[in-house]
Design a protein around this motif. Sequence first.
Motif, PDB file in Angstrom:
ATOM      1  N   LYS A 170       4.832  -2.483  -5.518  1.00 53.96           N
ATOM      2  CA  LYS A 170       3.990  -3.410  -6.019  1.00 53.96           C
ATOM      3  C   LYS A 170       5.231  -4.418  -6.547  1.00 53.96           C
ATOM      4  O   LYS A 170       4.871  -5.663  -6.561  1.00 53.96           O
ATOM      5  N   LEU A 187       3.755   3.820  -4.878  1.00 53.62           N
ATOM      6  CA  LEU A 187       2.791   2.484  -4.919  1.00 53.62           C
ATOM      7  C   LEU A 187       3.281   1.694  -5.832  1.00 53.62           C
ATOM      8  O   LEU A 187       3.365   0.406  -5.816  1.00 53.62           O
ATOM      9  N   ASN A 188       3.264   2.143  -7.276  1.00 58.07           N
ATOM     10  CA  ASN A 188       3.933   1.262  -8.220  1.00 58.07           C
ATOM     11  C   ASN A 188       5.090   0.566  -8.090  1.00 58.07           C
ATOM     12  O   ASN A 188       5.246  -0.755  -8.400  1.00 58.07           O
ATOM     13  N   ASN A 238       1.015  -1.279   0.029  1.00 60.27           N
ATOM     14  CA  ASN A 238       0.231   0.068   0.003  1.00 60.27           C
ATOM     15  C   ASN A 238       0.954   1.307   0.067  1.00 60.27           C
ATOM     16  O   ASN A 238       2.319   1.038  -0.120  1.00 60.27           O
ATOM     17  N   LYS A 239       0.359   2.370   0.033  1.00 62.55           N
ATOM     18  CA  LYS A 239       1.103   3.676   0.010  1.00 62.55           C
ATOM     19  C   LYS A 239       2.002   3.833   1.072  1.00 62.55           C
ATOM     20  O   LYS A 239       2.847   4.634   0.920  1.00 62.55           O
ATOM     21  N   ASP A 270       5.011  11.669  -5.885  1.00 61.33           N
ATOM     22  CA  ASP A 270       3.643  11.255  -6.365  1.00 61.33           C
ATOM     23  C   ASP A 270       3.501   9.902  -5.515  1.00 61.33           C
ATOM     24  O   ASP A 270       4.188   8.696  -5.773  1.00 61.33           O
ATOM     25  N   LYS A 271       2.534   9.650  -4.737  1.00 64.27           N
ATOM     26  CA  LYS A 271       2.170   8.505  -3.923  1.00 64.27           C
ATOM     27  C   LYS A 271       1.880   7.285  -4.840  1.00 64.27           C
ATOM     28  O   LYS A 271       1.962   6.176  -4.504  1.00 64.27           O
ATOM     29  N   ASN A 272       1.249   7.522  -5.927  1.00 61.90           N
ATOM     30  CA  ASN A 272       0.853   6.470  -7.006  1.00 61.90           C
ATOM     31  C   ASN A 272       2.115   5.794  -7.737  1.00 61.90           C
ATOM     32  O   ASN A 272       2.046   4.633  -7.730  1.00 61.90           O
ATOM     33  N   LYS A 273       2.937   6.795  -7.855  1.00 60.01           N
ATOM     34  CA  LYS A 273       4.260   6.267  -8.509  1.00 60.01           C
ATOM     35  C   LYS A 273       5.032   5.382  -7.467  1.00 60.01           C
ATOM     36  O   LYS A 273       5.525   4.352  -7.785  1.00 60.01           O
TER      37      LYS A 273
END
Length: 453
Positions: A193, A189-190, A152-153, A184-187
């Motif tokens: 993963k 997270l990627n 997760n983030k 960037d939190k989405n980056k």
Amino acid sequence: MSDILDNLAKEVDKISEEVTPKTPKKKKEAEIVEIAEDNSPMNLLFSKGNFRFPQVGDTIDGKVIYVSSNEIYLDLPPFGTGIVLGKEIKDGLGSGKLKINDVVNATIIDMENEDGYIELSIREASCEKAWDDLESKKDTQEKVHIKVLSANKGGLLIEVNSISGFLPVSQLSSKNYPRVEDGDKNKILNLLKKLVGQELEVRIIDADRETQKLIVSEKAAQSEKDMEVISSLNIGDTVSGEISGVVNFGAFVKFSIKENDSERKLEGLVHISELAWQLIEDPRTIVKVGDKVSAKIIGIDGDKISLSIRALQEDPWSEIAAKYKKGDIVSGTVNKINHFGAFVYLDKDIHGLAHISEMSEAYPGKTLGELIKANEKYNWEILSIEPKEHRMGLVLAKDKKKKKEDKEEKVEEKVEEKEVKKEKKEKKEKVEKKEKVVKEKKEVKSKTKKKEV
């Protein structure tokens, strides 16, 4: 329960043979009555102190006598046969697939189920052992291997000894830490993963059985190895590597150090002030991820390595005397204006400060915003130069025409001031003369009155 009692009776028979002479066998009912007497073999069994009737929640050892995919039967002498069903079979310590004659530890969850068996849980017993193991490894700081289940983030969800735990982003090693330029939190997270499914070496930093809280750190497990390699480094050494991340306060550089026959990756920080000799607002204007760079080690604090890229570049201030001197009028671009003055670039490396006090003295009554604008070019007078401290004092220069006008204005001000003073003096003299005449008249009148009298 009948199964348990039958087994107890057998144990009692064995003890009876040891403490009493052999007698003809009696009926089972009569034997049970005899066991209940104070000096009975049953009481002797209890009196030895090595026997206690089990209860729900107790853990006992049993030998595997039958195994299938969803049930296991255990021999539990002298209490009978136990059964382990479904999910209760799972062994958190990962001892592998059970087979006939294996001895396992199990927790009693029902003294007698509907089929008359003692119902047990291997999972519950192994869970307690798992926490014992985790708490022990936390105390000894022993390294453990964990499996990454998901991300997760905030970090990674992990599992060790079938216990779920968490590995925060901040506790990842430099190798796996997600360096994202814009945060960037989405980056992030990627990138996290990509670690799902991997095994990582960690140390346990928090294990609380009551709250089921388990926190691990990959960084703590790696720091020991890193320290061994870092101990071979010295301040002043030069390393070559790659920009692994850029943040507001600087840039991270990953570099390799030879360790025996292999290489070990380390990471250091180049502070924004050490990226280049020029004044830097945003490190991203100087470097980007993937850039190949060389840097000098300027500090080592534990496992933290401080680097400098500019230390390997020629200091432009060392030859500033050949280009600039005090009193020069030079052209410069305003880079930034703040409450104490303006930063001005004379060229790409040399900058100076036009302090608010100098500007106010030169232009009384004027604010910086009225005099200059950011990103605009103006002429400046150099007030001071300090090469060692990389400091230069500036003030907005006035052109010759302006200087002449200012001079003439000052002359005019002086003339006006003299005229005002002269006019004030003349007025004062007139007033004083008038007052004198009035006074004299009064004195004459007074004398005349006296004579008349």
